[in-house]
Design an enzyme around this catalytic site. Structure first.
Site, PDB file in Angstrom:
ATOM      1  N   GLY A  80      -2.924   3.629  -4.223  1.00 56.50           N
ATOM      2  CA  GLY A  80      -3.543   4.392  -5.299  1.00 56.50           C
ATOM      3  C   GLY A  80      -4.879   5.009  -4.934  1.00 56.50           C
ATOM      4  O   GLY A  80      -5.353   4.934  -3.797  1.00 56.50           O
ATOM      5  N   GLU A 120      -5.203  -7.398  10.469  1.00 50.52           N
ATOM      6  CA  GLU A 120      -4.158  -8.434  10.437  1.00 50.52           C
ATOM      7  C   GLU A 120      -2.841  -7.952  11.026  1.00 50.52           C
ATOM      8  O   GLU A 120      -1.893  -8.722  11.121  1.00 50.52           O
ATOM      9  CB  GLU A 120      -3.925  -8.891   8.989  1.00 50.52           C
ATOM     10  CG  GLU A 120      -3.036  -7.985   8.148  1.00 50.52           C
ATOM     11  CD  GLU A 120      -3.682  -6.669   7.769  1.00 50.52           C
ATOM     12  OE1 GLU A 120      -2.951  -5.757   7.346  1.00 50.52           O
ATOM     13  OE2 GLU A 120      -4.910  -6.537   7.891  1.00 50.52           O
ATOM     14  N   SER A 132       0.817  -1.215   0.000  1.00 52.21           N
ATOM     15  CA  SER A 132       0.000   0.000   0.000  1.00 52.21           C
ATOM     16  C   SER A 132       0.853   1.268   0.000  1.00 52.21           C
ATOM     17  O   SER A 132       0.352   2.353  -0.308  1.00 52.21           O
ATOM     18  CB  SER A 132      -0.933   0.017   1.213  1.00 52.21           C
ATOM     19  OG  SER A 132      -1.854  -1.042   1.160  1.00 52.21           O
ATOM     20  N   GLY A 187      -4.742   7.043   2.543  1.00 49.10           N
ATOM     21  CA  GLY A 187      -4.776   8.461   2.236  1.00 49.10           C
ATOM     22  C   GLY A 187      -6.083   8.887   1.600  1.00 49.10           C
ATOM     23  O   GLY A 187      -6.286  10.069   1.317  1.00 49.10           O
ATOM     24  N   ASN A 227      -3.185   2.607   7.203  1.00 46.44           N
ATOM     25  CA  ASN A 227      -2.367   3.095   6.105  1.00 46.44           C
ATOM     26  C   ASN A 227      -3.287   3.476   4.962  1.00 46.44           C
ATOM     27  O   ASN A 227      -3.512   2.693   4.046  1.00 46.44           O
ATOM     28  CB  ASN A 227      -1.344   2.045   5.646  1.00 46.44           C
ATOM     29  CG  ASN A 227      -0.583   2.513   4.420  1.00 46.44           C
ATOM     30  OD1 ASN A 227      -0.571   3.690   4.097  1.00 46.44           O
ATOM     31  ND2 ASN A 227       0.047   1.589   3.724  1.00 46.44           N
ATOM     32  N   CYS A 264      -9.227  -1.964   3.953  1.00 42.65           N
ATOM     33  CA  CYS A 264      -8.521  -0.777   3.478  1.00 42.65           C
ATOM     34  C   CYS A 264      -8.979  -0.392   2.065  1.00 42.65           C
ATOM     35  O   CYS A 264     -10.061   0.149   1.901  1.00 42.65           O
ATOM     36  CB  CYS A 264      -7.017  -0.988   3.581  1.00 42.65           C
ATOM     37  SG  CYS A 264      -6.084   0.557   3.657  1.00 42.65           S
ATOM     38  N   PHE A 265      -8.193  -0.657   1.044  1.00 41.13           N
ATOM     39  CA  PHE A 265      -8.633  -0.381  -0.326  1.00 41.13           C
ATOM     40  C   PHE A 265      -9.928  -1.134  -0.606  1.00 41.13           C
ATOM     41  O   PHE A 265     -10.820  -0.630  -1.301  1.00 41.13           O
ATOM     42  CB  PHE A 265      -7.540  -0.791  -1.312  1.00 41.13           C
ATOM     43  CG  PHE A 265      -7.602  -0.081  -2.645  1.00 41.13           C
ATOM     44  CD1 PHE A 265      -7.358   1.275  -2.738  1.00 41.13           C
ATOM     45  CD2 PHE A 265      -7.880  -0.777  -3.805  1.00 41.13           C
ATOM     46  CE1 PHE A 265      -7.402   1.936  -3.974  1.00 41.13           C
ATOM     47  CE2 PHE A 265      -7.932  -0.133  -5.037  1.00 41.13           C
ATOM     48  CZ  PHE A 265      -7.692   1.229  -5.119  1.00 41.13           C
ATOM     49  N   HIS A 319      -6.351  -2.120   9.436  1.00 41.37           N
ATOM     50  CA  HIS A 319      -5.684  -3.409   9.208  1.00 41.37           C
ATOM     51  C   HIS A 319      -5.813  -4.340  10.417  1.00 41.37           C
ATOM     52  O   HIS A 319      -4.972  -4.317  11.317  1.00 41.37           O
ATOM     53  CB  HIS A 319      -4.208  -3.180   8.889  1.00 41.37           C
ATOM     54  CG  HIS A 319      -3.974  -2.556   7.552  1.00 41.37           C
ATOM     55  ND1 HIS A 319      -3.798  -3.294   6.405  1.00 41.37           N
ATOM     56  CD2 HIS A 319      -3.928  -1.265   7.164  1.00 41.37           C
ATOM     57  CE1 HIS A 319      -3.637  -2.484   5.367  1.00 41.37           C
ATOM     58  NE2 HIS A 319      -3.715  -1.243   5.819  1.00 41.37           N
TER      59      HIS A 319
END
Length: 380
Positions: free
Chosen positions: A238, A356, A55, A308, A306, A264-265, A354
């Protein structure tokens, strides 16, 4: 272009932000030039997991903790097969690592993988600047790659921005592979790799799940070819506004009603699949000490982040979507950013952080059990 770190600690280095702010220090890791988005991570430990997290692709990571490299590098804590950060910024690097698992220094590992870094920087001042002005493009220059200030600034401003960047295919596996269940196999999960961390399929394998990790280019047909009990969408780098293909695949999964989990993503992909927008955060959330409330239980967790970008969904109401009702299940207590989504009429949920987290904390590990419960409920 980079060179070895031999004597790099004596080599002058310069960090140049796109707004013209300059920080001077010494080369750390490889000597040369690198570019990316300047972001800061608030973790006091776990730097090896940070460096190898896909990431962070195309990002220059500023560590807010002053002492980095104390535990060296080992071969067990990698989240992928390589370092993904574009550059690395630390204040006081450890001269000698001290840990029984260490096999080499962080400095040598950065140099071996061609990662340009800088040390001796006032990372507190740099972090405050990024908090006030926002994440921005940056360059690190050292050795023969150290031109005049005007040239450096011009090169930084020519570097690509993170907004609009489509990066998942650059970090994902190109070939499908299987992570076998540990012990008796209970379920099969198709995991779409958008930049997956190695610990994620391991956490599922610990729960009796056989994980089929598929490329980011996988189709709905590829997903169902493995006859999954559940489908997982991973973290990754991204701008989620570019991820039209994963969104389409996830919509295909939602239409079939297969239990679905995203991290996350993957959370941003679920947001888009449900019809919500996404937006870029001013400076993002990165580190291992972010407070998040699970609204389904009221529990507050300390979590690893993590990201943005974030999902733009209403916090205090249930939303109607093409796949039934949806609500925000988790929220960051620092700034009320959406940290999780769940469908109320189908077995699907996601979180922005996260669970994990290999370096800790492990407050959110229960989310993998929640995924197992969805698959058990579907099977029943």
């Amino acid at each position: 272009m980079t060179t070895s770190s031999r004597g790099a600690h004596r080599t002058p280095a310069v960090l140049v932000l796109e707004d013209g702010r300059i920080f001077r220090g010494r080369a750390y890791g490889a000597v040369g030039a690198t570019f990316g988005e300047a972001v800061f991570s608030t973790g006091m430990t776990g730097y090896q997991e940070t460096l190898t997290d896909p990431s962070y692709h195309r990002q220059v990571v500023v560590m807010t903790a002053p002492h980095i490299g104390n535990t060296g590098i080992n071969d067990e804590d990698m989240e992928s097969k390589r370092i993904w950060v574009s550059g690395y910024v630390v204040r006081d690097p450890a001269r000698v690592p001290s840990n029984w698992r260490s096999t080499r220094t962080l400095d040598d590992e950065l140099a071996a993988q061609g990662v340009v870094g800088i040390s001796g920087v006032d990372t507190r001042a740099l972090t405050r600047h990024l908090r006030e002005r926002g994440a921005m493009r940056v360059g690190i220059f050292s050795g023969n790659a150290l031109p005049d200030e005007g040239t450096m600034l011009a090169e930084v401003r020519q570097a690509p921005e993170m907004s609009g960047a489509d990066l998942s295919a650059e970090v994902a596996t190109t070939e499908a592979y299987v992570v076998p269940a540990i012990g008796d196999k209970k379920f099969t999960v198709a995991a779409v790799d958008l930049g997956i961390k190695g610990m994620t399929p391991h956490r599922m394998a610990e729960r009796g799940i056989e994980v089929h990790v598929l490329p980011a280019t996988a189709t709905v047909e590829d997903v169902y070819a493995v006859e999954p009990d559940g489908v997982f969408f991973s973290n990754g780098p991204g701008d989620p506004s570019t991820a039209d293909h994963p969104v389409s695949v996830m919509q295909g999964v939602l239409e079939r009603g297969t239990p679905l989990f995203g991290i996350c993503f993957g959370n941003q992909i679920l947001g888009r699949a449900l019809g919500f927008g996404t937006f870029k955060l001013k400076y993002g959330h990165r580190g291992i000490n972010q407070p998040v409330q699970d609204r389904t239980t009221g529990k507050v967790e300390v979590t690893a982040h993590n990201h943005g970008f974030a999902v733009d969904a209403p916090l205090d109401q249930v939303s109607e979507t093409p796949y039934g009702r949806a609500e925000v299940s988790h929220v960051c207590l620092n700034d009320n950013v959406v940290e999780g989504l769940q469908l109320l009429d189908r077995p699907a949920f996601s979180v922005q952080y996260h669970p994990e987290a290999a370096a800790g904390p492990h407050d959110a590990a229960y989310l993998f059990d929640r995924f197992v419960n969805l698959m058990e409920g579907q099977r029943a």
